[in-house]
Write an enzyme that holds these catalytic residues in place. Structure first.
Site, PDB file in Angstrom:
ATOM      1  N   LYS A 116       0.806  -1.217   0.000  1.00 22.94           N
ATOM      2  CA  LYS A 116       0.000   0.000   0.000  1.00 22.94           C
ATOM      3  C   LYS A 116       0.841   1.270   0.000  1.00 22.94           C
ATOM      4  O   LYS A 116       0.473   2.260  -0.632  1.00 22.94           O
ATOM      5  CB  LYS A 116      -0.942  -0.012   1.204  1.00 22.94           C
ATOM      6  CG  LYS A 116      -2.032  -1.055   1.104  1.00 22.94           C
ATOM      7  CD  LYS A 116      -2.915  -0.972   2.322  1.00 22.94           C
ATOM      8  CE  LYS A 116      -4.194  -1.761   2.137  1.00 22.94           C
ATOM      9  NZ  LYS A 116      -5.268  -1.236   2.965  1.00 22.94           N
ATOM     10  N   GLY A 165     -10.301  -4.477   5.441  1.00 23.60           N
ATOM     11  CA  GLY A 165     -10.716  -3.545   6.488  1.00 23.60           C
ATOM     12  C   GLY A 165     -10.000  -3.743   7.818  1.00 23.60           C
ATOM     13  O   GLY A 165     -10.279  -3.045   8.784  1.00 23.60           O
ATOM     14  N   ARG A 292      -7.079  -7.134  -9.008  1.00 19.19           N
ATOM     15  CA  ARG A 292      -7.873  -8.356  -9.252  1.00 19.19           C
ATOM     16  C   ARG A 292      -9.316  -7.941  -9.519  1.00 19.19           C
ATOM     17  O   ARG A 292      -9.636  -6.771  -9.445  1.00 19.19           O
ATOM     18  CB  ARG A 292      -7.833  -9.235  -7.994  1.00 19.19           C
ATOM     19  CG  ARG A 292      -8.249  -8.404  -6.775  1.00 19.19           C
ATOM     20  CD  ARG A 292      -8.594  -9.210  -5.584  1.00 19.19           C
ATOM     21  NE  ARG A 292      -8.664  -8.413  -4.379  1.00 19.19           N
ATOM     22  CZ  ARG A 292      -9.715  -7.705  -3.985  1.00 19.19           C
ATOM     23  NH1 ARG A 292     -10.817  -7.673  -4.715  1.00 19.19           N
ATOM     24  NH2 ARG A 292      -9.682  -7.013  -2.860  1.00 19.19           N
TER      25      ARG A 292
HETATM   26  P1  ADP Z   1      -8.567  -2.565   3.029  1.00 14.08           P
HETATM   27  O1  ADP Z   1      -7.529  -2.878   2.016  1.00 14.08           O
HETATM   28  O2  ADP Z   1      -8.355  -3.264   4.314  1.00 14.08           O
HETATM   29  O3  ADP Z   1      -9.965  -2.692   2.498  1.00 14.08           O
HETATM   30  P2  ADP Z   1      -8.570   0.312   2.595  1.00 14.08           P
HETATM   31  O4  ADP Z   1      -7.309   1.087   2.564  1.00 14.08           O
HETATM   32  O5  ADP Z   1      -9.215  -0.001   1.273  1.00 14.08           O
HETATM   33  O6  ADP Z   1      -8.343  -1.029   3.416  1.00 14.08           O
HETATM   34  O7  ADP Z   1      -9.642   1.064   3.490  1.00 14.08           O
HETATM   35  C1  ADP Z   1     -10.898   0.488   3.794  1.00 14.08           C
HETATM   36  C2  ADP Z   1     -11.827   1.520   4.370  1.00 14.08           C
HETATM   37  O8  ADP Z   1     -11.248   2.142   5.531  1.00 14.08           O
HETATM   38  C3  ADP Z   1     -12.160   2.686   3.453  1.00 14.08           C
HETATM   39  O9  ADP Z   1     -13.198   2.379   2.559  1.00 14.08           O
HETATM   40  C4  ADP Z   1     -12.565   3.749   4.451  1.00 14.08           C
HETATM   41  O10 ADP Z   1     -13.868   3.543   4.930  1.00 14.08           O
HETATM   42  C5  ADP Z   1     -11.607   3.516   5.600  1.00 14.08           C
HETATM   43  N1  ADP Z   1     -10.377   4.351   5.477  1.00 14.08           N
HETATM   44  C6  ADP Z   1      -9.179   3.966   5.014  1.00 14.08           C
HETATM   45  N2  ADP Z   1      -8.284   4.988   5.020  1.00 14.08           N
HETATM   46  C7  ADP Z   1      -8.938   6.069   5.485  1.00 14.08           C
HETATM   47  C8  ADP Z   1      -8.575   7.447   5.722  1.00 14.08           C
HETATM   48  N3  ADP Z   1      -7.351   7.898   5.475  1.00 14.08           N
HETATM   49  N4  ADP Z   1      -9.535   8.269   6.185  1.00 14.08           N
HETATM   50  C9  ADP Z   1     -10.788   7.827   6.455  1.00 14.08           C
HETATM   51  N5  ADP Z   1     -11.189   6.559   6.260  1.00 14.08           N
HETATM   52  C10 ADP Z   1     -10.288   5.668   5.780  1.00 14.08           C
END
Ligand code: ADP
Length: 448
Positions: A116, A165, A292
C-alpha cells in the site's frame, strides 16, 4: 483462447468464472478443500481436484497443491478470483514459471500495487492526488509525531500488508499515538506477518468511491466508471452501487483520468480497481489499488453491459480491449448477503441452510453458490450470495432491491437480509447523503 482453466477459488466467484469459461467453450478445473466436497463449483466444473483439509491455509492458499492440480489436469491458465491467492505475486510468478497463464497482472505489478505504501508513492509520482500522509513506512514514535503534526490530527495508522478492512487504527490526539503505534504494529505482525505501518490523514465523513479499470497487453487502458462503496461495517463493504449518487460527469471524468494515469504509470494489464476517498468538499484522494476482480464487479457490469470476467479472460489471452467508448446507463445496487447475524454485531453464522428461495424477475440477479441443504462451512469468508438489481433510476433500483429482499428466504442460518431490508427503507440511504460512517448511527430494529 485457453483450452482449460483452473479456478483457484471457491464460492460464488468460482461458479461465476466456470460459467464464463463454459460460454467460451473452455474446459474447467475446480479445486476444493475437504469442507467443500458438496460445493456447486465442484459439481459444475468439468474436473475437480481435492487440495487438502478445510482451513484455507492448508488448501486454497497452498500454492504447490494448486500448481500440481493444474499440471495433472493439463490446465493452461489459472483464474485466482478474489481473496486467497489473487494478489499474491509469488503465486503469479510460480504460475508463469510453470508455463501456466496467471489471469491477472504480472508479479511486478502486483508487488508495486499490493504494497500500500509503495502504491501511494507510485500514484503520487504519476500525478494522482493521494491521501496526505507518510511517504512509506513509519517505524518509530518520533517520526510518527513529526508526520502527524505536519498533516494534523486525526490520523489513521494502516498496515502496509493490511486488507479486508483490518489493520487500521484512528488516532485523534498526540497523547494516544505511542500506545496506538505499538498496538497497531503488534496487530499487523500477528495478522499479516508484517509489522510495517504507514500514516494517513484521517478523512472525516468520506465516501469510498472506486474506479474499475482494465489494461491490455498492447498498452491500452479503459475505465468503466465508478462504484460507491460507502455503506460499510468496520471498513468492510456491505452495499455497493453504480453510479455514485455524489459523482457528476465532471468528477467522473477527473477520477477516471486519474485512474488511467495510475494504470499507465505501471503499464497495468488486466482488471483492477483504483480506490479513492472523496471528502465533503468533493476532493478525491487515491487510497489503494486492488489488482484483481472485486466482489462488487457486477454493479459495473449491469450499468455498462460488459461482462468483466469475460474481459479478464480475453485480455489474459492477449486480445485487445474494446475500442468503443464505455457507456453507462441506469442504476445498479448490490447487497452482500452474508451468513452473519446482524442482531449480534454481525457474528458469523455458519451451518446448514434448510430452506433457500431466491428472488428473480426483470433486472434482478443473484450470484450465489448456496442452495437448500448446503452447509456453510465456518472456515471461509461469510459471503453466501450477492443480490444485484438494475433499474433506470436510483429510486427504482432501491424499490426493486426492497422487493427482492422481501422474497429472499434463507432458513437455518442467520443472514444480513433483514439488515439490508431496513437500509432500503432508511431515509438517509434513500437520499443518497451518507458517508462511510453510515452504520455508526444506524438503529437496527429487529424484525418480528
Ligand atoms: P482494506 O484494504 O483493508 O480494504 P482500505 O485502505 O481499502 O483497506 O480502506 C478500507 C476503508 O477504511 C475505506 O473504505 C474507508 O472507509 C476507511 N479508510 C481507510 N483509510 C482512510 C482514511 N485515510 N480516512 C478515512 N477513512 C479511511
Amino acid at each position: 483462447m485457453f483450452n482449460k482453466v483452473l479456478i483457484a477459488n471457491r464460492g460464488e466467484i468460482a461458479l461465476r468464472i466456470i460459467r464464463v469459461c463454459k460460454q467460451f467453450g473452455i474446459k474447467t478445473v475446480a479445486v476444493y478443500s475437504q469442507a467443500d466436497r458438496d460445493a456447486l463449483h465442484v459439481r459444475f466444473a468439468d474436473e475437480a481436484v481435492c487440495i487438502g483439509p478445510p482451513p484455507g491455509k492448508e488448501s486454497y492458499l497452498k500454492i504447490p497443491r494448486i500448481i500440481a492440480a493444474a499440471e495433472i489436469t493439463n490446465a493452461d491458465a489459472i483464474h485466482p478470483g478474489y481473496g486467497f491467492l489473487a494478489e499474491n505475486a509469488r503465486f503469479a510468478e510460480i504460475c508463469t514459471t510453470s508455463g501456466i497463464k496467471f489471469i491477472g497482472p504480472t508479479p511486478e505489478m502486483i508487488n508495486t500495487m499490493g504494497d500500500k505504501a509503495l502504491a501511494k508513492e507510485t500514484m503520487k509520482k504519476a500525478g494522482v492526488p493521494v491521501v496526505p500522509g507518510s511517504d512509506g513506512v513509519v517505524k518509530d514514535l518520533a517520526r510518527a509525531i513529526e508526520i502527524a503534526k505536519t498533516i494534523g490530527f486525526p490520523i489513521i495508522l494502516k498496515a502496509v500488508a493490511g486488507g479486508g478492512g483490518r489493520g487500521m487504527r484512528i488516532v485523534r490526539e498526540e497523547s494516544d499515538l505511542e500506545n496506538a503505534l505499538q498496538t497497531a504494529q503488534h496487530e499487523a505482525e500477528q495478522g499479516f506477518n508484517n509489522p510495517d505501518l504507514y500514516i494517513e490523514k484521517y478523512i472525516e465523513q468520506p465516501r469510498h468511491i472506486e474506479i474499475q479499470v482494465f489494461g491490455d497487453q498492447h498498452g491500452n487502458f479503459v475505465h468503466f466508471g465508478e462504484r460507491d462503496c460507502s455503506i460499510q461495517r468496520r471498513h468492510q463493504k456491505l452495499i455497493e452501487e453504480a453510479p455514485s449518487p455524489v459523482v457528476d460527469d465532471e468528477l467522473r471524468q477527473k477520477m477516471g483520468e486519474a485512474a488511467i494515469k495510475g494504470c499507465q504509470s505501471v503499464q497495468y494489464d488486466g482488471a483492477g480497481t483504483i480506490e479513492f476517498l472523496v471528502d465533503t468538499d468533493r476532493h478525491f484522494y487515491f487510497m489503494e489499488m486492488n489488482t484483481r476482480i472485486q466482489v462488487e464487479h457486477p454493479v459495473t457490469e449491469e450499468v455498462t453491459g460488459h461482462d468483466l470476467i469475460k474481459l479478464q479472460l480475453r485480455v489474459a489471452a492477449g486480445e485487445k480491449l474494446p475500442r468503443r467508448k464505455i457507456k453507462a446507463e441506469g442504476h445498479a445496487i448490490e447487497c452482500r448477503i452474508n451468513s452473519e447475524d446482524p442482531y449480534t454485531n454481525f457474528r458469523p453464522s455458519p451451518g446448514k441452510i434448510t430452506d433457500f428461495h431466491m428472488p428473480g424477475g426483470f433486472g434482478v440477479r443473484v450470484d450465489t453458490h448456496a442452495y437448500a441443504g448446503y452447509v456453510v462451512p465456518p472456515y471461509y469468508d461469510s459471503l453466501i450470495a450477492k443480490l444485484v438489481v438494475f433499474a433506470q433510476t436510483r429510486d427504482g433500483a432501491i424499490n426493486k432491491m426492497a422487493s427482492a429482499l422481501e422474497e429472499f428466504t434463507v432458513e437455518g442460518i442467520k443472514t444480513t437480509i433483514p439488515f439490508h431490508r431496513q437500509v432500503m427503507k432508511d431515509p438517509r440511504f434513500r437520499s443518497g447523503k451518507f458517508d462511510t460512517g453510515f452504520l455508526d448511527s444506524f438503529q437496527f430494529i429487529p424484525e418480528d
